[in-house]
Design a protein around this motif. Sequence first.
Motif, mmCIF file in Angstrom:
data_model
loop_
_atom_site.group_PDB
_atom_site.id
_atom_site.type_symbol
_atom_site.label_atom_id
_atom_site.label_comp_id
_atom_site.label_asym_id
_atom_site.label_seq_id
_atom_site.Cartn_x
_atom_site.Cartn_y
_atom_site.Cartn_z
ATOM 1 N N LEU A 1 0.971 -1.246 -0.043
ATOM 2 C CA LEU A 1 -0.034 -0.064 0.009
ATOM 3 C C LEU A 1 0.606 1.191 0.045
ATOM 4 C CD1 LEU A 1 -1.614 -2.474 1.848
ATOM 5 C CD2 LEU A 1 -3.029 -0.649 2.347
ATOM 6 N N THR A 2 0.522 2.104 -1.172
ATOM 7 C CA THR A 2 1.386 3.321 -0.983
ATOM 8 C C THR A 2 0.395 4.808 -1.165
ATOM 9 O OG1 THR A 2 1.487 3.273 -3.386
ATOM 10 C CG2 THR A 2 3.702 2.115 -2.241
ATOM 11 N N ASN A 3 1.120 5.575 -0.859
ATOM 12 C CA ASN A 3 0.115 6.762 -1.435
ATOM 13 C C ASN A 3 0.479 7.411 -2.454
ATOM 14 O OD1 ASN A 3 2.782 8.454 -0.640
ATOM 15 N ND2 ASN A 3 2.018 9.199 1.240
ATOM 16 N N GLN A 4 0.058 8.858 -2.736
ATOM 17 C CA GLN A 4 0.167 9.414 -3.996
ATOM 18 C C GLN A 4 1.867 9.909 -4.300
ATOM 19 O OE1 GLN A 4 -1.534 10.270 -1.605
ATOM 20 N NE2 GLN A 4 -1.150 12.581 -1.258
ATOM 21 N N HIS A 5 2.691 9.886 -3.332
ATOM 22 C CA HIS A 5 4.066 10.066 -3.247
ATOM 23 C C HIS A 5 4.822 8.933 -3.314
ATOM 24 C CE1 HIS A 5 2.645 14.180 -2.463
ATOM 25 N NE2 HIS A 5 2.190 13.611 -1.257
ATOM 26 N N ASP A 6 4.155 7.868 -3.584
ATOM 27 C CA ASP A 6 5.009 6.510 -3.492
ATOM 28 C C ASP A 6 5.541 6.347 -2.231
ATOM 29 O OD1 ASP A 6 4.946 3.951 -5.158
ATOM 30 O OD2 ASP A 6 7.348 4.538 -5.795
ATOM 31 N N THR A 7 5.002 6.693 -1.295
ATOM 32 C CA THR A 7 5.582 6.394 0.167
ATOM 33 C C THR A 7 4.807 5.061 0.633
ATOM 34 O OG1 THR A 7 5.757 8.635 0.730
ATOM 35 C CG2 THR A 7 5.682 7.259 2.663
ATOM 36 N N PRO A 8 5.481 3.904 0.973
ATOM 37 C CA PRO A 8 5.082 2.683 1.454
ATOM 38 C C PRO A 8 4.254 3.148 2.968
ATOM 39 C CG PRO A 8 7.610 2.554 0.906
ATOM 40 C CD PRO A 8 6.999 3.895 1.008
ATOM 41 N N LEU A 9 2.990 2.655 2.792
ATOM 42 C CA LEU A 9 2.249 2.750 3.980
ATOM 43 C C LEU A 9 2.113 1.342 4.808
ATOM 44 C CD1 LEU A 9 -0.582 5.125 2.518
ATOM 45 C CD2 LEU A 9 1.534 5.631 3.676
ATOM 46 N N ALA A 10 1.932 0.489 4.216
ATOM 47 C CA ALA A 10 1.812 -0.706 4.750
ATOM 48 C C ALA A 10 2.290 -1.993 3.524
ATOM 49 C CB ALA A 10 0.330 -1.163 5.212
ATOM 50 N N LEU A 11 2.727 -3.265 4.329
ATOM 51 C CA LEU A 11 2.841 -4.437 3.662
ATOM 52 C C LEU A 11 2.074 -5.568 4.113
ATOM 53 C CD1 LEU A 11 6.629 -4.258 3.942
ATOM 54 C CD2 LEU A 11 5.443 -3.716 1.951
ATOM 55 N N PHE A 12 1.090 -5.954 3.332
ATOM 56 C CA PHE A 12 0.165 -7.344 3.689
ATOM 57 C C PHE A 12 0.521 -8.512 2.967
ATOM 58 C CE2 PHE A 12 -3.629 -9.326 2.713
ATOM 59 C CZ PHE A 12 -4.533 -9.080 3.308
ATOM 60 N N LYS A 13 0.349 -9.689 3.654
ATOM 61 C CA LYS A 13 0.702 -10.816 3.202
ATOM 62 C C LYS A 13 -0.468 -11.801 3.336
ATOM 63 C CE LYS A 13 3.318 -15.176 3.491
ATOM 64 N NZ LYS A 13 3.399 -16.051 4.604
ATOM 65 N N GLY A 14 -0.852 -12.643 2.428
ATOM 66 C CA GLY A 14 -2.049 -13.182 2.361
ATOM 67 C C GLY A 14 -2.123 -14.853 1.719
ATOM 68 N N THR A 15 -2.329 -15.609 2.589
ATOM 69 C CA THR A 15 -2.571 -16.995 1.956
ATOM 70 C C THR A 15 -3.909 -17.390 1.744
ATOM 71 O OG1 THR A 15 -0.264 -17.509 3.230
ATOM 72 C CG2 THR A 15 -1.541 -19.238 2.559
ATOM 73 N N ALA A 16 -3.963 -17.893 0.665
ATOM 74 C CA ALA A 16 -5.305 -18.324 0.240
ATOM 75 C C ALA A 16 -5.467 -19.890 -0.184
ATOM 76 C CB ALA A 16 -5.907 -17.750 -1.178
ATOM 77 N N TYR A 17 -6.652 -20.444 0.407
ATOM 78 C CA TYR A 17 -7.024 -21.695 0.131
ATOM 79 C C TYR A 17 -7.882 -21.792 -1.267
ATOM 80 C CZ TYR A 17 -9.325 -26.319 0.164
ATOM 81 O OH TYR A 17 -9.776 -27.420 -0.273
ATOM 82 N N ARG A 18 -7.467 -22.577 -2.224
ATOM 83 C CA ARG A 18 -8.207 -22.507 -3.688
ATOM 84 C C ARG A 18 -9.126 -23.910 -3.524
ATOM 85 N NH1 ARG A 18 -4.594 -23.177 -8.276
ATOM 86 N NH2 ARG A 18 -5.879 -21.943 -9.333
ATOM 87 N N THR A 19 -10.496 -23.678 -3.771
ATOM 88 C CA THR A 19 -11.581 -24.710 -3.646
ATOM 89 C C THR A 19 -11.437 -25.122 -5.199
ATOM 90 O OG1 THR A 19 -13.371 -23.198 -4.458
ATOM 91 C CG2 THR A 19 -12.693 -23.287 -1.892
ATOM 92 N N SER A 20 -12.248 -26.238 -5.223
ATOM 93 C CA SER A 20 -12.425 -26.671 -6.672
ATOM 94 C C SER A 20 -13.448 -25.988 -7.510
ATOM 95 C CB SER A 20 -12.455 -28.202 -6.687
ATOM 96 O OG SER A 20 -13.797 -28.435 -5.555
ATOM 97 N N LYS A 21 -14.260 -25.141 -6.912
ATOM 98 C CA LYS A 21 -15.394 -24.334 -7.360
ATOM 99 C C LYS A 21 -15.009 -23.350 -8.420
ATOM 100 C CE LYS A 21 -19.596 -21.771 -6.267
ATOM 101 N NZ LYS A 21 -20.425 -21.283 -5.198
ATOM 102 N N GLU A 22 -15.524 -23.410 -9.447
ATOM 103 C CA GLU A 22 -15.151 -22.278 -10.543
ATOM 104 C C GLU A 22 -16.119 -21.191 -10.066
ATOM 105 O OE1 GLU A 22 -12.960 -22.457 -13.165
ATOM 106 O OE2 GLU A 22 -12.555 -24.492 -12.261
ATOM 107 N N VAL A 23 -15.366 -19.806 -10.318
ATOM 108 C CA VAL A 23 -16.162 -18.697 -10.170
ATOM 109 C C VAL A 23 -17.073 -18.263 -11.188
ATOM 110 C CG1 VAL A 23 -15.559 -16.155 -9.884
ATOM 111 C CG2 VAL A 23 -14.026 -17.763 -8.908
ATOM 112 N N LEU A 24 -16.517 -18.567 -12.254
ATOM 113 C CA LEU A 24 -17.485 -18.238 -13.558
ATOM 114 C C LEU A 24 -18.331 -19.549 -14.103
ATOM 115 C CD1 LEU A 24 -15.286 -16.005 -15.447
ATOM 116 C CD2 LEU A 24 -16.940 -15.189 -13.932
#
Length: 145
Positions: free
Chosen positions: A122-145
């Motif tokens: 996450l950065t602001n309009q001056h490209d200053t880093p505001l936050a770092l986020f890490k996410g881990t996702a579980y992938r189901t077998s269900k199709e979105v579309l």
Amino acid sequence: MSQPPASAAVQRAEAVKDQMLQHDAFSHWLGLEVQEMGPGYCRLQFRVRPEMLNGFGILHGGVAFAAADSAFAFACNSHGRQSVALSATIDYLEPGRPDDLITVEAREESLKHKIGVYQLRLTNQHDTPLALFKGTAYRTSKEVL
């Protein structure tokens, strides 16, 4: 000069984003605008409004987390398989300020059959880093579309 047609993977990512946004009132309420989508990738922006500030007049951490969580969701579902968060963490580096234009960029770091790992910045309009986020996702077998 015309641009080359988007790849099938990019088209699928865009279609998934469109499908998700049709039912995502919270992302709309936050004012999130998706700027770019691709397989395992999302870049979005939002403007810091007065109701997003905490008691010290800076961006509430929950708003920053929620915006990152939405970008994470778009990125991890972009392959067309419904994915859900297993875990997510955030490190706050600098405060967001009133009227800042925040950019959230999600990048896929690893994609396996059942697990995807994503890093977000996450950065602001001056490209200053505001936050770092890490996410881990579980992938189901269900199709979105």
